[in-house]
Motif scaffolding. Structure first.
Motif, mmCIF file in Angstrom:
data_model
loop_
_atom_site.group_PDB
_atom_site.id
_atom_site.type_symbol
_atom_site.label_atom_id
_atom_site.label_comp_id
_atom_site.label_asym_id
_atom_site.label_seq_id
_atom_site.Cartn_x
_atom_site.Cartn_y
_atom_site.Cartn_z
ATOM 1 N N VAL A 91 0.876 -1.169 0.000
ATOM 2 C CA VAL A 91 0.000 0.000 0.000
ATOM 3 C C VAL A 91 0.915 1.221 0.000
ATOM 4 O O VAL A 91 1.859 1.292 0.776
ATOM 5 C CB VAL A 91 -0.906 -0.016 1.258
ATOM 6 C CG1 VAL A 91 -1.686 1.286 1.377
ATOM 7 C CG2 VAL A 91 -1.851 -1.207 1.206
ATOM 8 N N SER A 92 0.645 2.162 -0.922
ATOM 9 C CA SER A 92 1.532 3.327 -1.043
ATOM 10 C C SER A 92 0.782 4.609 -0.706
ATOM 11 O O SER A 92 -0.432 4.661 -0.868
ATOM 12 C CB SER A 92 1.977 3.436 -2.489
ATOM 13 O OG SER A 92 3.333 3.353 -2.584
ATOM 14 N N GLU A 93 1.534 5.627 -0.320
ATOM 15 C CA GLU A 93 0.888 6.903 -0.033
ATOM 16 C C GLU A 93 1.016 7.827 -1.221
ATOM 17 O O GLU A 93 2.059 7.868 -1.885
ATOM 18 C CB GLU A 93 1.533 7.538 1.188
ATOM 19 C CG GLU A 93 1.143 6.850 2.485
ATOM 20 C CD GLU A 93 1.537 7.657 3.698
ATOM 21 O OE1 GLU A 93 2.607 8.293 3.644
ATOM 22 O OE2 GLU A 93 0.775 7.649 4.690
ATOM 23 N N GLY A 94 -0.033 8.591 -1.489
ATOM 24 C CA GLY A 94 0.016 9.585 -2.552
ATOM 25 C C GLY A 94 0.716 10.834 -2.056
ATOM 26 O O GLY A 94 1.224 10.875 -0.931
ATOM 27 N N LEU A 95 0.742 11.883 -2.906
ATOM 28 C CA LEU A 95 1.382 13.133 -2.486
ATOM 29 C C LEU A 95 0.543 13.799 -1.387
ATOM 30 O O LEU A 95 -0.631 13.462 -1.207
ATOM 31 C CB LEU A 95 1.501 14.078 -3.682
ATOM 32 C CG LEU A 95 2.285 13.566 -4.897
ATOM 33 C CD1 LEU A 95 2.474 14.669 -5.914
ATOM 34 C CD2 LEU A 95 3.638 13.022 -4.471
ATOM 35 N N VAL A 96 1.157 14.756 -0.687
ATOM 36 C CA VAL A 96 0.442 15.441 0.397
ATOM 37 C C VAL A 96 -0.672 16.309 -0.197
ATOM 38 O O VAL A 96 -0.447 17.051 -1.158
ATOM 39 C CB VAL A 96 1.422 16.312 1.217
ATOM 40 C CG1 VAL A 96 0.692 17.019 2.345
ATOM 41 C CG2 VAL A 96 2.539 15.449 1.759
ATOM 42 N N LEU A 97 -1.870 16.189 0.365
ATOM 43 C CA LEU A 97 -3.019 16.947 -0.155
ATOM 44 C C LEU A 97 -3.061 18.362 0.449
ATOM 45 O O LEU A 97 -2.295 18.675 1.355
ATOM 46 C CB LEU A 97 -4.308 16.206 0.200
ATOM 47 C CG LEU A 97 -4.439 14.797 -0.367
ATOM 48 C CD1 LEU A 97 -5.630 14.097 0.261
ATOM 49 C CD2 LEU A 97 -4.595 14.852 -1.878
ATOM 50 N N ARG A 98 -3.998 19.173 -0.017
ATOM 51 C CA ARG A 98 -4.061 20.553 0.472
ATOM 52 C C ARG A 98 -4.371 20.633 1.970
ATOM 53 O O ARG A 98 -4.037 21.595 2.621
ATOM 54 C CB ARG A 98 -5.106 21.357 -0.311
ATOM 55 C CG ARG A 98 -4.724 21.591 -1.769
ATOM 56 C CD ARG A 98 -5.304 22.895 -2.308
ATOM 57 N NE ARG A 98 -6.749 22.933 -2.304
ATOM 58 C CZ ARG A 98 -7.517 22.306 -3.183
ATOM 59 N NH1 ARG A 98 -6.971 21.585 -4.128
ATOM 60 N NH2 ARG A 98 -8.823 22.415 -3.120
ATOM 61 N N ASP A 99 -5.029 19.598 2.513
ATOM 62 C CA ASP A 99 -5.308 19.637 3.960
ATOM 63 C C ASP A 99 -4.186 18.988 4.766
ATOM 64 O O ASP A 99 -4.319 18.746 5.960
ATOM 65 C CB ASP A 99 -6.649 18.956 4.266
ATOM 66 C CG ASP A 99 -6.612 17.454 3.978
ATOM 67 O OD1 ASP A 99 -5.615 16.990 3.386
ATOM 68 O OD2 ASP A 99 -7.568 16.751 4.337
ATOM 69 N N GLY A 100 -3.068 18.673 4.081
ATOM 70 C CA GLY A 100 -1.892 18.143 4.779
ATOM 71 C C GLY A 100 -1.896 16.624 4.933
ATOM 72 O O GLY A 100 -0.928 16.056 5.433
ATOM 73 N N THR A 101 -2.965 15.952 4.513
ATOM 74 C CA THR A 101 -3.016 14.492 4.661
ATOM 75 C C THR A 101 -2.516 13.805 3.383
ATOM 76 O O THR A 101 -2.354 14.453 2.337
ATOM 77 C CB THR A 101 -4.463 14.006 4.929
ATOM 78 O OG1 THR A 101 -5.257 14.394 3.799
ATOM 79 C CG2 THR A 101 -5.029 14.602 6.193
ATOM 80 N N ARG A 102 -2.304 12.511 3.470
ATOM 81 C CA ARG A 102 -1.943 11.697 2.299
ATOM 82 C C ARG A 102 -2.925 10.546 2.204
ATOM 83 O O ARG A 102 -3.255 9.948 3.237
ATOM 84 C CB ARG A 102 -0.562 11.077 2.481
ATOM 85 C CG ARG A 102 0.603 12.001 2.243
ATOM 86 C CD ARG A 102 1.855 11.256 2.692
ATOM 87 N NE ARG A 102 3.033 12.081 2.596
ATOM 88 C CZ ARG A 102 4.019 11.874 1.721
ATOM 89 N NH1 ARG A 102 3.973 10.873 0.886
ATOM 90 N NH2 ARG A 102 5.069 12.657 1.691
ATOM 91 N N LEU A 103 -3.329 10.189 0.987
ATOM 92 C CA LEU A 103 -4.233 9.057 0.810
ATOM 93 C C LEU A 103 -3.415 7.790 0.589
ATOM 94 O O LEU A 103 -2.292 7.855 0.067
ATOM 95 C CB LEU A 103 -5.152 9.293 -0.392
ATOM 96 C CG LEU A 103 -6.163 10.436 -0.239
ATOM 97 C CD1 LEU A 103 -6.854 10.716 -1.570
ATOM 98 C CD2 LEU A 103 -7.210 10.085 0.823
ATOM 99 N N LYS A 104 -4.008 6.658 0.954
ATOM 100 C CA LYS A 104 -3.324 5.367 0.748
ATOM 101 C C LYS A 104 -3.911 4.681 -0.488
ATOM 102 O O LYS A 104 -5.122 4.732 -0.710
ATOM 103 C CB LYS A 104 -3.520 4.480 1.969
ATOM 104 C CG LYS A 104 -2.742 4.962 3.179
ATOM 105 C CD LYS A 104 -2.779 3.879 4.259
ATOM 106 C CE LYS A 104 -1.785 4.050 5.362
ATOM 107 N NZ LYS A 104 -1.491 5.331 5.854
#
Ligand SMILES: NC(=O)C1=CN([C@@H]2O[C@H](COP(=O)(O)OP(=O)(O)OC[C@H]3O[C@@H](n4cnc5c(N)ncnc54)[C@H](OP(=O)(O)O)[C@@H]3O)[C@@H](O)[C@H]2O)C=CC1
Ligand SMILES: CC(C)=CCC[C@@H](C)[C@H]1CC=C2C3=C(CC[C@@]21C)[C@@]1(C)CC[C@H](O)C(C)(C)[C@@H]1CC3
Length: 425
Positions: A91-104
């Motif tokens: 499972v990989s993480e995407g780039l950091v989103l505008r709210d500071g989180t990352r999706l898996k």
């Protein structure tokens, strides 16, 4: 290394800037592109296969519908949704989103391809005539288009419940037609199931190679054995799709995932356009067999090999550099600093032209069409469309990079003056 951030945190989620022809494009493209798919398949299946016929040859209404088609399309989507959910791979993480989180994201598309391959072999072994896909192409394309349209309507409606930071910066203009087309929400998900990431690679790309195999089987039904031209088109495109799924993680940093919303352009692009137009050469070859000499075949295989080498090496070099710039394979490359903290490569593949990966992709596109000979323009449709797509995409990327990197991007452009073709463009 500073994390990559999907667009800027500080920019508003509302924009007035429009791409792809604005409202006019948003009205015309969803009408004309599905018609183009039907026209291209009909032409490929006709004895003339001439693009110059006027009025254009459109299919009769009986040829557009078959009750088997919706069952196959929905069954296909369900199969790949199940394969996506299987707990295989990392499972990989995407780039950091505008709210500071990352999706898996699950990285198991390659397993999906292998399992589909095994199921297909089983079907063929049990005597299932895959060649029937040739007759079903138009109804299947109709159903895939209807599905992309319904999916885009669902995505548009649900985006009004999404928080502002979850909207794509370019898909939230307030113009309903344009936003429906470009896509309002950046990463629409049902629970952990990411709809855009799922559609980008699996059902469409794997569907494309299955349709190709169906065309090969149809040729076997008609002529007893597959032609060299058909085997070449099937193998080249299978290599491309296998490569995409093997390197699935890299798709997490593409413009489509990072920047673009999920609207009709991508639902149709992924589910209707890719599977039914990218393998047009194989459909063409069923009705228009070609003889290729071993010498010509060797030259075309070499072109595909060189194109693939440039495409893969340059994509991998950039991905490695973005993941870990201190890795020995990229640490010695010359770079320039930017105000964002990220650096730009100015040597290696990315010092040759500004988009070496597009150059390799275009060389492969040409190699996929050459086995169809020079008697018709139709099998060259992909090369022409793809050249336009990549030149337009390069311009979009250039605009975004200039916005992100400012003066550093200008320095890069001076150091590496050609965009795609050395000394030409
Ligand atoms: N078959 C098909 O239909 C299609 C295939 N493709 C293929 O998909 C692949 C990916 O293409 P695409 O998503 O368009 O974009 P690219 O992989 O070319 O990525 C562009 C990004 O790379 C980074 N970058 C650009 N120059 C440099 C540099 N000198 N050094 C380091 N980073 C740099 C920038 O992002 P940042 O700096 O933020 O990292 C830029 O936004 C290509 O091989 C393309 O051919 C694409 C579209 C359709
Ligand atoms: C005409 C129309 C509706 C255009 C929509 C564009 C899409 C068809 C393409 C946009 C970017 C794409 C990518 C691939 C397929 C085509 C679309 C969806 C891709 C998955 C093909 C395989 C490559 O290896 C890739 C993973 C790099 C690539 C990513 C971009």
């Amino acid at each position: 290394m500073r994390p990559n951030i999907q667009d800027s945190k500080h920019r508003s989620s509302h924009t007035t800037e429009q791409e792809f022809g604005g409202t006019l494009g948003a009205i015309c493209i969803p009408i004309f592109l599905p018609l183009t798919v039907l026209l291209l398949i009909t032409l490929c299946q006709s004895p003339d296969a001439s693009v110059l016929q006027w009025p254009p040859l459109l299919p009769s209404s009986e040829r557009l519908w078959d009750p088997l088609a919706p069952m196959l399309v929905l069954g296909w989507m369900a199969l790949h949704a199940v394969l996506y959910l299987l707990p295989f791979g990392k499972v990989s993480e995407g780039l950091v989103l505008r709210d500071g989180t990352r999706l898996k994201y699950p990285i198991n598309g390659f397993y999906g391809l292998c399992i589909t391959g095994v199921l297909l072999m089983l079907f063929v072994w049990l005597g299932a005539p895959l060649g029937f896909l040739f007759e079903l192409l138009l109804p299947l394309a109709m159903c895939a288009t209807a599905l992309s349209f319904l999916l885009a309507v669902y995505l548009y409606v649900r985006s009004f419940w999404a928080p502002p930071h979850a909207l794509a910066l370019g898909g939230n203009t307030g113009n309903p037609l344009y936003d429906f087309y470009i896509g309002r929400e950046l990463n629409p998900r049902i629970g952990n199931f990411d709809l855009k990431y799922f559609c980008e690679l699996r059902p469409g790309l794997i569907g494309w190679v299955v349709i190709n195999l169906g065309m090969l089987m149809k040729e076997v039904e008609l002529r007893g054995s597959p032609s060299l031209a058909m085997i070449m088109v099937n193998s080249f495109q299978l290599l491309y799709v296998t490569d995409a799924l093997w390197n699935e993680e890299a798709v997490l940093t593409t413009m489509d995932i990072v920047h673009d919303g999920f609207g009709f352009m991508l639902t149709f692009g992924d589910l209707g356009w890719v599977p039914f137009t990218y393998g047009l050469q194989a459909i063409f070859l069923v009705m228009h067999p070609q003889h290729i000499s071993p010498l010509k075949a060797a030259a075309i295989i070499t072109l595909n090999g060189v194109g693939y080498y440039i495409f893969r090496k340059s994509n991998s070099q950039k991905n490695q550099f973005r993941r870990d710039p201190t890795h020995p394979s990229v640490a010695r490359l010359e770079t320039i600093a930017t105000s964002t903290g990220k650096r730009l490569l100015v040597s290696g593949w990315w010092g040759f032209v500004r988009h070496p990966n597009y150059l390799g992709d275009m060389a492969m596109a040409l190699a996929w069409s050459l086995p169809c000979g020079f008697s018709h323009l139709l099998p060259y449709f992909y090369v022409i469309y793809f050249t336009i797509l990549l030149i337009h995409r390069e311009a979009r990327d250039e605009r975004q990079c200039r916005g992100k990197y400012g003066l550093a991007w200008d320095t890069y452009c001076r150091r590496v003056p050609y965009r795609i073709f050395p000394y030409i463009y």
